[in-house]
Design a protein around this motif. Structure first.
Motif, PDB file in Angstrom:
ATOM      1  N   THR A   1       0.818  -1.613  -0.117  1.00  0.00           N
ATOM      2  CA  THR A   1      -0.415   0.287   0.456  1.00  0.00           C
ATOM      3  C   THR A   1       0.865   1.270   0.185  1.00  0.00           C
ATOM      4  OG1 THR A   1      -2.093  -1.293   1.093  1.00  0.00           O
ATOM      5  CG2 THR A   1      -1.690   1.044   0.667  1.00  0.00           C
ATOM      6  N   SER A   2       0.787   1.536  -1.093  1.00  0.00           N
ATOM      7  CA  SER A   2       2.338   2.929  -1.166  1.00  0.00           C
ATOM      8  C   SER A   2       1.075   4.599  -0.985  1.00  0.00           C
ATOM      9  CB  SER A   2       2.968   2.705  -3.082  1.00  0.00           C
ATOM     10  OG  SER A   2       3.195   4.037  -2.758  1.00  0.00           O
ATOM     11  N   PRO A   3       1.472   5.332  -0.444  1.00  0.00           N
ATOM     12  CA  PRO A   3       1.169   6.710  -0.203  1.00  0.00           C
ATOM     13  C   PRO A   3       1.303   7.507  -1.555  1.00  0.00           C
ATOM     14  CG  PRO A   3       2.944   6.426   0.308  1.00  0.00           C
ATOM     15  CD  PRO A   3       2.775   5.257   0.556  1.00  0.00           C
ATOM     16  N   TYR A   4       2.169   6.967  -2.401  1.00  0.00           N
ATOM     17  CA  TYR A   4       2.157   7.654  -3.908  1.00  0.00           C
ATOM     18  C   TYR A   4       1.778   7.109  -5.049  1.00  0.00           C
ATOM     19  CZ  TYR A   4       6.143   8.018  -0.166  1.00  0.00           C
ATOM     20  OH  TYR A   4       7.135   7.897   0.998  1.00  0.00           O
ATOM     21  N   PRO A   5       1.299   8.135  -5.805  1.00  0.00           N
ATOM     22  CA  PRO A   5      -0.032   7.479  -6.830  1.00  0.00           C
ATOM     23  C   PRO A   5       0.914   7.097  -7.782  1.00  0.00           C
ATOM     24  CG  PRO A   5      -0.162  10.468  -6.875  1.00  0.00           C
ATOM     25  CD  PRO A   5       0.914   9.626  -5.599  1.00  0.00           C
ATOM     26  N   LEU A   6       1.779   7.592  -8.223  1.00  0.00           N
ATOM     27  CA  LEU A   6       2.726   6.823  -9.302  1.00  0.00           C
ATOM     28  C   LEU A   6       3.436   6.297  -8.814  1.00  0.00           C
ATOM     29  CD1 LEU A   6       3.443  10.391 -10.747  1.00  0.00           C
ATOM     30  CD2 LEU A   6       1.560   9.161 -11.602  1.00  0.00           C
ATOM     31  N   ALA A   7       3.538   5.113  -8.037  1.00  0.00           N
ATOM     32  CA  ALA A   7       4.184   4.026  -7.491  1.00  0.00           C
ATOM     33  C   ALA A   7       3.386   2.750  -7.550  1.00  0.00           C
ATOM     34  CB  ALA A   7       5.160   4.123  -6.209  1.00  0.00           C
ATOM     35  N   ARG A   8       3.784   1.541  -7.698  1.00  0.00           N
ATOM     36  CA  ARG A   8       2.801   0.370  -7.288  1.00  0.00           C
ATOM     37  C   ARG A   8       4.416  -0.575  -7.213  1.00  0.00           C
ATOM     38  NH1 ARG A   8       1.497  -4.894  -9.488  1.00  0.00           N
ATOM     39  NH2 ARG A   8       2.951  -4.206 -11.146  1.00  0.00           N
ATOM     40  N   ILE A   9       4.248  -0.950  -6.376  1.00  0.00           N
ATOM     41  CA  ILE A   9       5.121  -1.815  -5.926  1.00  0.00           C
ATOM     42  C   ILE A   9       4.594  -3.328  -5.581  1.00  0.00           C
ATOM     43  CG2 ILE A   9       7.240  -1.854  -4.074  1.00  0.00           C
ATOM     44  CD1 ILE A   9       7.065   0.942  -4.300  1.00  0.00           C
ATOM     45  N   ASP A  10       4.732  -4.178  -6.049  1.00  0.00           N
ATOM     46  CA  ASP A  10       4.461  -5.435  -5.325  1.00  0.00           C
ATOM     47  C   ASP A  10       5.400  -5.507  -4.196  1.00  0.00           C
ATOM     48  OD1 ASP A  10       3.001  -5.982  -7.839  1.00  0.00           O
ATOM     49  OD2 ASP A  10       4.361  -7.918  -8.096  1.00  0.00           O
ATOM     50  N   ALA A  11       4.964  -6.026  -3.158  1.00  0.00           N
ATOM     51  CA  ALA A  11       5.553  -6.710  -2.398  1.00  0.00           C
ATOM     52  C   ALA A  11       6.105  -7.820  -2.258  1.00  0.00           C
ATOM     53  CB  ALA A  11       5.195  -6.784  -0.837  1.00  0.00           C
ATOM     54  N   LEU A  12       7.624  -8.366  -2.062  1.00  0.00           N
ATOM     55  CA  LEU A  12       7.621  -9.475  -1.484  1.00  0.00           C
ATOM     56  C   LEU A  12       6.981 -10.272  -0.685  1.00  0.00           C
ATOM     57  CD1 LEU A  12      11.923  -8.961  -1.481  1.00  0.00           C
ATOM     58  CD2 LEU A  12      10.948  -9.652  -3.008  1.00  0.00           C
ATOM     59  N   PRO A  13       6.793 -11.806  -1.639  1.00  0.00           N
ATOM     60  CA  PRO A  13       6.094 -13.021  -0.385  1.00  0.00           C
ATOM     61  C   PRO A  13       6.941 -13.307   1.101  1.00  0.00           C
ATOM     62  CG  PRO A  13       8.118 -14.378  -1.815  1.00  0.00           C
ATOM     63  CD  PRO A  13       7.923 -12.715  -2.312  1.00  0.00           C
ATOM     64  N   ARG A  14       6.143 -13.981   1.437  1.00  0.00           N
ATOM     65  CA  ARG A  14       6.272 -13.897   2.616  1.00  0.00           C
ATOM     66  C   ARG A  14       6.238 -15.602   3.609  1.00  0.00           C
ATOM     67  NH1 ARG A  14       7.718  -9.935   2.276  1.00  0.00           N
ATOM     68  NH2 ARG A  14       7.434  -8.185   4.111  1.00  0.00           N
ATOM     69  N   LEU A  15       6.992 -16.362   4.132  1.00  0.00           N
ATOM     70  CA  LEU A  15       6.343 -18.021   4.882  1.00  0.00           C
ATOM     71  C   LEU A  15       5.885 -17.265   5.667  1.00  0.00           C
ATOM     72  CD1 LEU A  15       9.392 -17.293   2.558  1.00  0.00           C
ATOM     73  CD2 LEU A  15      10.291 -19.668   2.983  1.00  0.00           C
ATOM     74  N   THR A  16       5.113 -18.805   5.187  1.00  0.00           N
ATOM     75  CA  THR A  16       4.218 -19.240   6.371  1.00  0.00           C
ATOM     76  C   THR A  16       5.104 -20.150   7.366  1.00  0.00           C
ATOM     77  OG1 THR A  16       2.224 -19.993   5.275  1.00  0.00           O
ATOM     78  CG2 THR A  16       2.289 -17.418   5.391  1.00  0.00           C
TER      79      THR A  16
END
Length: 235
Positions: free
Chosen positions: A20-35
């Motif tokens: 969730t980015s506060p910058y409208p010009l940034a679309r940034i995927d998160a890295l995965p998390r192991l569970t």
């Protein structure tokens, strides 16, 4: 800044999520998390959290410029996608691709980074123990830096150039004969191969830097580590 975290890495269908980015010009995927809750998983998750935080900070520095700056109408952007190239069971490999244009920069830039971890320890893999001996035993096999390692091996470069799939008279063939010296590598489950990606290529000729898939047959013939062969053989 809010990170969307809980991602089950338990099958090949696992997907990355958006931060969730506060910058409208940034679309940034998160890295995965192991569970799985193991110490190894915790170590990898901590590294991924550090990297997610760092890219958000970098995007802020890139895009939150002084509005009085003269940028020629450029608005800038930062895109990051994450592909899970190998989801286990012995190794986890992810490929991060960034497309960046900071306002005021002369041109956009792009970057691809491959990260491969040992799921037993949570540490980055030791490529010297996995690659074919002729590649890994070379005294010039180096990790250039701890955060984005690249491998330098004349034997690896020679293999790449032998299989570089461009016509002999193509300008790129001559370019890569001198430029293809440093590589990032990662195991790719979809192609059942090891990917070689040239890095450190001059911007003007970066389009020549084709990725190369090293097939299982070649890895076997070159005596790559059995656990790497097994990881790439698995469906």
């Amino acid at each position: 800044m809010r990170l969307t975290l809980a991602l089950c890495l338990c099958a090949a269908a696992a997907q990355a999520q958006d931060l969730t980015s506060p910058y409208p010009l940034a679309r940034i995927d998160a890295l995965p998390r192991l569970t799985t809750g193991t110490p190894a998983a915790g170590r990898i998750n901590a590294d991924f959290a550090r990297r997610d935080s760092a890219v958000m900070e970098a995007a802020r520095d890139c895009l939150m410029v002084d509005p009085s700056d003269q940028t020629g109408g450029q608005t800038g952007y930062w895109d990051r996608t994450v592909q899970i190239a190998l989801p286990g069971p012995d190794f986890l490999s992810v490929v991060i691709s960034d497309g960046i244009w900071c306002p005021g920069a002369a041109h956009p830039s792009s970057d691809t980074e491959a990260l491969t971890y040992d799921l037993t320890t949570g540490a980055p893999v030791d490529w010297a123990k996995l690659l074919p001996p002729d590649w890994a035993a070379d005294p010039a096999l180096l990790l250039d830096n701890a955060d984005q390692p690249s491998l330098t091996s004349p034997a690896m470069a020679a293999y790449y150039l032998r299989h570089y799939d461009r016509p002999a008279d193509d300008d790129c063939t001559a370019v890569m004969a001198t430029e293809a010296r440093h590589f990032q590598v990662w195991p790719d489950a979809a192609s059942h191969s090891l990917i070689l990606m040239p890095v450190g290529i001059a911007h003007a000729v970066v389009a020549c830097a084709d990725w190369l898939s090293v097939p299982l047959a070649d890895l076997t013939a070159l005596h790559a580590a059995p656990n790497l062969i097994t990881a790439l053989t698995s469906p």
